[in-house]
Scaffold this motif. Sequence first.
Motif, mmCIF file in Angstrom:
data_model
loop_
_atom_site.group_PDB
_atom_site.id
_atom_site.type_symbol
_atom_site.label_atom_id
_atom_site.label_comp_id
_atom_site.label_asym_id
_atom_site.label_seq_id
_atom_site.Cartn_x
_atom_site.Cartn_y
_atom_site.Cartn_z
ATOM 1 N N GLN A 158 0.847 -1.373 -0.268
ATOM 2 C CA GLN A 158 -0.145 -0.051 -0.335
ATOM 3 C C GLN A 158 0.691 1.402 0.348
ATOM 4 O O GLN A 158 1.993 1.182 0.347
ATOM 5 N N ARG A 159 -0.027 2.248 -0.494
ATOM 6 C CA ARG A 159 0.318 3.765 0.093
ATOM 7 C C ARG A 159 -0.274 5.079 1.229
ATOM 8 O O ARG A 159 -1.261 3.867 0.857
ATOM 9 N N PHE B 52 1.634 -19.306 -5.085
ATOM 10 C CA PHE B 52 2.709 -18.281 -5.232
ATOM 11 C C PHE B 52 3.147 -17.196 -5.731
ATOM 12 O O PHE B 52 3.680 -15.938 -5.105
ATOM 13 N N ASP B 53 2.827 -17.198 -7.427
ATOM 14 C CA ASP B 53 3.083 -16.202 -8.120
ATOM 15 C C ASP B 53 1.980 -15.175 -7.556
ATOM 16 O O ASP B 53 2.661 -13.839 -7.779
ATOM 17 N N LEU B 54 0.922 -15.508 -6.998
ATOM 18 C CA LEU B 54 0.272 -14.474 -6.830
ATOM 19 C C LEU B 54 0.318 -13.869 -5.410
ATOM 20 O O LEU B 54 -0.503 -13.084 -4.584
ATOM 21 N N THR B 55 1.089 -14.569 -4.237
ATOM 22 C CA THR B 55 1.221 -14.016 -2.759
ATOM 23 C C THR B 55 2.254 -13.384 -3.493
ATOM 24 O O THR B 55 3.444 -12.891 -3.549
ATOM 25 N N LEU B 56 1.510 -11.579 -2.592
ATOM 26 C CA LEU B 56 2.424 -10.536 -3.451
ATOM 27 C C LEU B 56 3.824 -10.072 -2.227
ATOM 28 O O LEU B 56 4.925 -9.715 -2.279
ATOM 29 N N GLU B 57 3.332 -11.245 -0.635
ATOM 30 C CA GLU B 57 4.448 -11.200 0.603
ATOM 31 C C GLU B 57 5.814 -10.967 -0.691
ATOM 32 O O GLU B 57 6.823 -10.498 0.161
ATOM 33 N N PHE B 58 6.023 -12.298 -1.665
ATOM 34 C CA PHE B 58 7.278 -12.563 -2.160
ATOM 35 C C PHE B 58 7.716 -11.431 -2.695
ATOM 36 O O PHE B 58 8.729 -11.994 -3.434
ATOM 37 N N GLU B 68 14.227 -18.056 -9.092
ATOM 38 C CA GLU B 68 14.679 -17.173 -9.163
ATOM 39 C C GLU B 68 13.772 -16.253 -7.988
ATOM 40 O O GLU B 68 14.470 -15.870 -7.051
ATOM 41 N N ARG B 69 12.267 -16.361 -8.383
ATOM 42 C CA ARG B 69 11.708 -15.942 -7.229
ATOM 43 C C ARG B 69 11.715 -16.158 -5.261
ATOM 44 O O ARG B 69 12.181 -15.594 -4.505
ATOM 45 N N TRP B 70 11.822 -18.019 -5.614
ATOM 46 C CA TRP B 70 11.530 -18.677 -4.270
ATOM 47 C C TRP B 70 13.035 -18.123 -3.806
ATOM 48 O O TRP B 70 13.020 -17.981 -2.480
ATOM 49 N N GLU B 71 14.128 -18.148 -4.705
ATOM 50 C CA GLU B 71 15.415 -17.849 -3.906
ATOM 51 C C GLU B 71 15.539 -16.501 -3.364
ATOM 52 O O GLU B 71 16.421 -16.383 -2.240
ATOM 53 N N ARG B 72 14.996 -15.979 -3.756
ATOM 54 C CA ARG B 72 15.311 -14.238 -3.360
ATOM 55 C C ARG B 72 14.271 -14.382 -2.094
ATOM 56 O O ARG B 72 14.838 -13.933 -1.396
ATOM 57 N N ALA B 73 13.005 -14.597 -2.916
ATOM 58 C CA ALA B 73 11.825 -14.889 -0.951
ATOM 59 C C ALA B 73 12.667 -15.533 -0.028
ATOM 60 O O ALA B 73 12.931 -14.964 1.624
#
Lengths: 481, 106
Positions: A158-159, B52-58, B68-73
Amino acid sequence: MFEKKGGNHPDDLLSKPSQTHKACERQSGNFSDCSDRFLLKDKTFSRQYAHLYAERLWEVRPKVEASARKKWVPYTVHTMRLTHTSVYIPLGKDIVIRKLHELKSDETCVVIGTLFKHMELKPSILQEISEEHNLMPQPVRTKYVDESDKLYLEDELQRIILMGDLDVQTSVTGVIIAVYGKEPEDDQGKFHVEKYCFQMLSDQVPRPVIQNDKYLVLISGLEIGSNEEQIFSLQLFVDMVTGMLGNSEEQSHCAEICRVIVAGNSLSSSTQDKDSLQKAKYLSKKTAAGSVDAVKTLDDVFTQLASSVDVDLMPGEYDPANYTLPQQPLHKCMFPEASRYPTFHTVTNPYDFKVEGVRFLGTSGQAVQDIVKYSTNEEPLDILEKTLEWGHLAPTAPDTLGCYPFYKEDPFIINDCPHVLFAGNMTKFDSKVFKGCGGQEVLLVSVPRFSQTSTAVMVNLRTQDCVPMQFAAPSTMEPNR
Amino acid sequence: MAAKQITSAFPIVKKPNRGQKSMKDSDQLPSTSTHDQAAVDSIDDLQILKNFDLTLEFGPCTGITRLERWERAQKHGLNPPDEVKDILLKSKDEEYQMCLWKDYEI
């Protein structure tokens, strides 16, 4: 410039060549390069910049959190009835750190996120397209600040708009900040800021003690290829550094220079001639690019320098290198003669290196100039100080400054505190020692454009102070001190 | 005039597919049950990867592979689920490795 220690040696100059003349040995400095993170390993541009911002937030957030916890201790204010003085009583618990989607109204807490400055006058491609039918392009300005600029805080989801003590005019987009305040019940959607803080500067590795004076020379903005190029002053500089000028005492002082850093814009903006793109092909077939002659001149200059001292060449805004930061080293095929010397190196912009244990970090000035355009900050030293406080070399990248779409790391985050921070191509020479709250001392240097000021900067590695070297030719006006 | 048959001028050519078509149909019937199970598994796996794609926390998911995204998270301590990594290491298929919006340019 060099203080005369001991007596004169009047017989040196204009004397007969002698067999017993002692050769001057140049000082060598222990050099190690720390710029590996600025070299691009793969070049895929099919990525969005959101990854860079996410990476920046994740990497800097823990440090900002630590800084916030250390600085702010929640307290209540109790006013004594009789003496009418205010007493601050610590509540004995930690500050509450919340994400934006967990904010509760009227709860004083800390939020960490990226700063975004909404500017009305910022050039936007959408505005250009929507105004196509009116054919009114936005004028190119020197500053894009306006009274109505607003600050937003953004985290991953959010912002929120920020009101309060945060100065909008001197802030820029892209800085990771922690704000202490609350979202009031009656003014939802706005966060009232009482205090704010940034990442703490990391502890400096202490400099080793150096016995002799050793110097490092910074020069930038040679701008060969324009009408204002100072070839004579440049030749004076090269002769001075290679020890061709002065008597043996002067020469032995110059032998204390162990490295020369050329901080960008060795070619001038007029070599980036775009007119040939507009003209018909048959007219421009035989004409060589303006940069070819300029590069030949530069090759000549660097051959002379490299034959005697280590030279590091950084690319700048007008040099034939990529536009986005980090700029990659210039190709050695442009300097066929100078490349034969192992002392000639082409390096990245920004450049991070260590000489004799003194850590240098610097850019060719694009980040500083961008911050000047998008905020009311004017002095280059103020901006360099702010970049140290914010903990980021180029916070406006990728918003207004071209940047490569990184996804694994943000190489511009200042993780190790440097001893010297420099920016090339500034309007004038200036230097200051910045004292951090952890006892760090950083020398901030603004290296002026050689084509305008004929000034180079010498940094003393032993005492960490710097002096300007000015070259005035008889035909030029006396430069202002 | 003797009765001329068209088949004297144009002999019958037996097409090779005709017989096999019926055989194929009969073949498919007993094997659909194993196909189904694998299909169901892959549908489940793809659903997990899609979540997993749609989880914005990652962080943002476009432009990089899921691994790559998993490893970054993982590097930033965001605790991505281990089963996602297991699925990604199982198959090299583009459907698994690339994110949901792989067909769109940026």
